[in-house]
Motif scaffolding. Structure first.
Motif, mmCIF file in Angstrom:
data_model
loop_
_atom_site.group_PDB
_atom_site.id
_atom_site.type_symbol
_atom_site.label_atom_id
_atom_site.label_comp_id
_atom_site.label_asym_id
_atom_site.label_seq_id
_atom_site.Cartn_x
_atom_site.Cartn_y
_atom_site.Cartn_z
ATOM 1 N N ASN A 35 0.831 -1.202 0.000
ATOM 2 C CA ASN A 35 0.000 0.000 0.000
ATOM 3 C C ASN A 35 0.871 1.260 0.000
ATOM 4 O OD1 ASN A 35 -2.638 1.154 0.191
ATOM 5 N ND2 ASN A 35 -2.138 1.725 2.288
ATOM 6 N N GLU A 36 1.900 1.246 0.840
ATOM 7 C CA GLU A 36 2.756 2.430 0.960
ATOM 8 C C GLU A 36 3.552 2.661 -0.339
ATOM 9 O OE1 GLU A 36 4.988 2.419 4.639
ATOM 10 O OE2 GLU A 36 6.224 4.076 3.887
ATOM 11 N N ILE A 37 4.022 1.581 -0.924
ATOM 12 C CA ILE A 37 4.762 1.715 -2.185
ATOM 13 C C ILE A 37 3.858 2.326 -3.261
ATOM 14 C CG2 ILE A 37 5.627 0.297 -4.125
ATOM 15 C CD1 ILE A 37 7.361 -1.135 -2.088
ATOM 16 N N LEU A 38 2.636 1.838 -3.352
ATOM 17 C CA LEU A 38 1.711 2.371 -4.364
ATOM 18 C C LEU A 38 1.467 3.860 -4.134
ATOM 19 C CD1 LEU A 38 -0.838 -0.576 -4.405
ATOM 20 C CD2 LEU A 38 0.625 0.086 -6.327
ATOM 21 N N ASP A 39 1.320 4.237 -2.857
ATOM 22 C CA ASP A 39 1.059 5.652 -2.535
ATOM 23 C C ASP A 39 2.225 6.559 -2.914
ATOM 24 O OD1 ASP A 39 -1.457 5.228 -1.598
ATOM 25 O OD2 ASP A 39 -0.912 5.192 0.520
ATOM 26 N N ASN A 40 3.421 5.979 -2.977
ATOM 27 C CA ASN A 40 4.602 6.813 -3.204
ATOM 28 C C ASN A 40 5.155 6.747 -4.623
ATOM 29 O OD1 ASN A 40 5.205 8.201 -0.616
ATOM 30 N ND2 ASN A 40 5.065 6.102 0.128
ATOM 31 N N ILE A 41 4.481 6.031 -5.507
ATOM 32 C CA ILE A 41 4.971 5.962 -6.888
ATOM 33 C C ILE A 41 4.698 7.293 -7.582
ATOM 34 C CG2 ILE A 41 4.528 4.914 -9.159
ATOM 35 C CD1 ILE A 41 4.193 2.246 -7.616
ATOM 36 N N ASP A 42 5.716 7.819 -8.216
ATOM 37 C CA ASP A 42 5.581 9.075 -8.954
ATOM 38 C C ASP A 42 4.998 8.750 -10.340
ATOM 39 O OD1 ASP A 42 5.821 11.350 -10.413
ATOM 40 O OD2 ASP A 42 7.915 11.749 -9.877
ATOM 41 N N THR A 43 3.711 9.015 -10.508
ATOM 42 C CA THR A 43 3.038 8.608 -11.749
ATOM 43 C C THR A 43 3.400 9.519 -12.932
ATOM 44 O OG1 THR A 43 1.077 9.814 -11.019
ATOM 45 C CG2 THR A 43 1.090 7.446 -10.635
ATOM 46 N N ASN A 44 4.242 10.512 -12.674
ATOM 47 C CA ASN A 44 4.794 11.263 -13.805
ATOM 48 C C ASN A 44 6.116 10.664 -14.264
ATOM 49 O OD1 ASN A 44 2.818 13.310 -14.146
ATOM 50 N ND2 ASN A 44 3.494 14.129 -12.169
ATOM 51 N N ALA A 45 6.804 10.003 -13.341
ATOM 52 C CA ALA A 45 8.124 9.436 -13.678
ATOM 53 C C ALA A 45 8.000 8.082 -14.358
ATOM 54 C CB ALA A 45 8.964 9.306 -12.409
ATOM 55 N N VAL A 46 6.963 7.304 -13.996
ATOM 56 C CA VAL A 46 6.785 5.994 -14.644
ATOM 57 C C VAL A 46 5.411 5.922 -15.305
ATOM 58 C CG1 VAL A 46 8.398 4.683 -13.205
ATOM 59 C CG2 VAL A 46 6.035 4.907 -12.473
ATOM 60 N N ARG A 47 5.327 5.047 -16.298
ATOM 61 C CA ARG A 47 4.088 4.987 -17.083
ATOM 62 C C ARG A 47 3.448 3.607 -17.074
ATOM 63 N NH1 ARG A 47 5.909 8.779 -22.238
ATOM 64 N NH2 ARG A 47 6.246 10.649 -20.978
ATOM 65 N N CYS A 48 4.080 2.669 -16.408
ATOM 66 C CA CYS A 48 3.529 1.317 -16.341
ATOM 67 C C CYS A 48 4.176 0.617 -15.150
ATOM 68 C CB CYS A 48 3.876 0.572 -17.645
ATOM 69 S SG CYS A 48 3.123 -1.054 -17.806
ATOM 70 N N LEU A 49 3.462 -0.324 -14.544
ATOM 71 C CA LEU A 49 4.024 -1.094 -13.430
ATOM 72 C C LEU A 49 3.999 -2.582 -13.762
ATOM 73 C CD1 LEU A 49 2.278 0.467 -10.274
ATOM 74 C CD2 LEU A 49 4.574 0.988 -11.175
ATOM 75 N N ILE A 50 4.958 -3.302 -13.175
ATOM 76 C CA ILE A 50 4.946 -4.771 -13.224
ATOM 77 C C ILE A 50 4.917 -5.240 -11.773
ATOM 78 C CG2 ILE A 50 6.279 -6.835 -13.827
ATOM 79 C CD1 ILE A 50 7.683 -5.095 -15.998
ATOM 80 N N ILE A 51 4.086 -6.217 -11.466
ATOM 81 C CA ILE A 51 4.134 -6.841 -10.133
ATOM 82 C C ILE A 51 4.564 -8.289 -10.311
ATOM 83 C CG2 ILE A 51 2.838 -7.531 -8.070
ATOM 84 C CD1 ILE A 51 1.084 -5.156 -8.339
ATOM 85 N N THR A 52 5.557 -8.717 -9.527
ATOM 86 C CA THR A 52 6.020 -10.100 -9.582
ATOM 87 C C THR A 52 6.380 -10.567 -8.177
ATOM 88 O OG1 THR A 52 7.433 -11.614 -10.836
ATOM 89 C CG2 THR A 52 8.479 -9.563 -10.059
ATOM 90 N N GLY A 53 6.855 -11.825 -8.076
ATOM 91 C CA GLY A 53 7.246 -12.368 -6.777
ATOM 92 C C GLY A 53 8.725 -12.714 -6.771
ATOM 93 N N ALA A 54 9.342 -12.643 -5.592
ATOM 94 C CA ALA A 54 10.774 -12.964 -5.493
ATOM 95 C C ALA A 54 10.984 -14.474 -5.554
ATOM 96 C CB ALA A 54 11.321 -12.414 -4.184
#
Ligand code: CAA
Length: 258
Positions: A35-54
């Motif tokens: 949740n905190e990571i999503l809140d802090n993503i700069d949506t002007n700096a990036v234009r797409c996200l990938i979610i994966t597992g370690a």
């Protein structure tokens, strides 16, 4: 962050659920960090996200069963709401979110994948909603999003049976868009993210809003929303630049998110 990593590459971001010792199971701390990571993503700096597992074995092996063991009714509801709130944030996130499923996507893992815009997976991926085998129901959106992704009958079969399906079956039923050899999964996800991030960002975002809103509405209401968003695109510099480039036969327009 202890359990979730975030890394920006070019114009896309990669979120990795990083709790390998528990096959990336989602406890409250993982959900809070996500949740905190999503809140802090700069949506002007990036234009797409990938979610994966370690790691090579699991995307996410579900909600944390050890944490759920002692929960009572209100504790269960609180935990369900925590997961549902984070996953709704992903579903409605301003940027497109690609899920790259590198192994087990069970219970809350399958539900996390379903909250993303679309899914690709490795040949080793395994999907299930095993909750009824644990005396609970899917609680992070599975009863709602799985049927929207694969249809009511297949969703009910998966949820009532708690049975696992492999990558080939997930592809056949439309749960994932493509299957890759394990070592090709992240390169494929990054290639897709790169392609998406080179398109007009405002147009991509408005496409997401139109599709998501329309999926819950009668078609005439959905097309009303589409018409409004389509009109708004005409106010953007990126639209003017791209149409101008087409007319002048220039290729590789750069978009500036305005
Ligand atoms: N919660 C907590 N810990 C988990 C976990 C989970 N969902 N899944 C795996 N782990 C832990 C195991 O407890 C184990 O830790 P310890 O060594 O400390 O005991 C470690 O991860 C490795 O797991 P296994 O030893 O079980 O590995 P395996 O290769 O033998 O089996 C597996 C892998 C088939 C994924 C098995 O771990 C498994 O079945 N996990 C549970 C899957 C599941 O039922 N998920 C749904 C949870 S309910 C839910 O998600 C509710 C919801 O909708 C919100």
């Amino acid at each position: 962050m202890e359990f979730v990593k975030y890394e920006q590459r070019n114009r896309y971001g990669i979120i990795t659920i990083n709790r390998e010792e528990a096959l990336n199971a989602l406890n409250s701390a993982v959900l809070d960090e996500l949740n905190e990571i999503l809140d802090n993503i700069d949506t002007n700096a990036v234009r797409c996200l990938i979610i994966t597992g370690a790691g090579g074995k699991s995307f996410v092996a579900g909600a944390d069963i050890k944490e759920m063991l002692e929960l009572d009714k209100s504790g269960g509801e609180f935990f369900g709401k925590k997961g549902n709130d984070v996953f709704a944030k992903i579903e409605n996130f301003a940027l497109p979110v690609i899920c790259a499923i590198n192994g087990y996507a069970l219970g809350g893992g399958c539900e996390l994948a379903l909250s993303c815009d679309f899914r690709i997976c490795s040949e080793k991926a395994v999907f299930a909603q095993p909750e009824v085998g644990l005396g609970i129901i899917p609680g992070f959106g599975g009863t709602q999003r799985l049927m929207r992704a694969v249809g009511m009958g297949m969703a009910k079969q998966m949820i009532y049976s708690a049975g696992k399906i492999d990558a080939a079956e997930a592809l056949r039923i439309g749960l994932v868009n493509a299957v890759y050899a394990p070592e090709e999964l992240m390169p494929a996800a990054e290639k897709l993210a790169d392609i998406i991030s080179k398109n007009a960002p405002i147009a991509v975002q408005k496409s997401k809003i139109a599709i998501n809103s329309g999926s819950q509405l009668p078609i005439n209401k959905g097309t009303e929303i589409e018409t409004r968003l389509f009109g708004e695109c005409f106010e953007t510099d990126d639209r003017r630049a791209a149409m101008g480039a087409f007319i002048e036969r220039r290729k590789n327009v750069e978009f500036f998110n305005r």
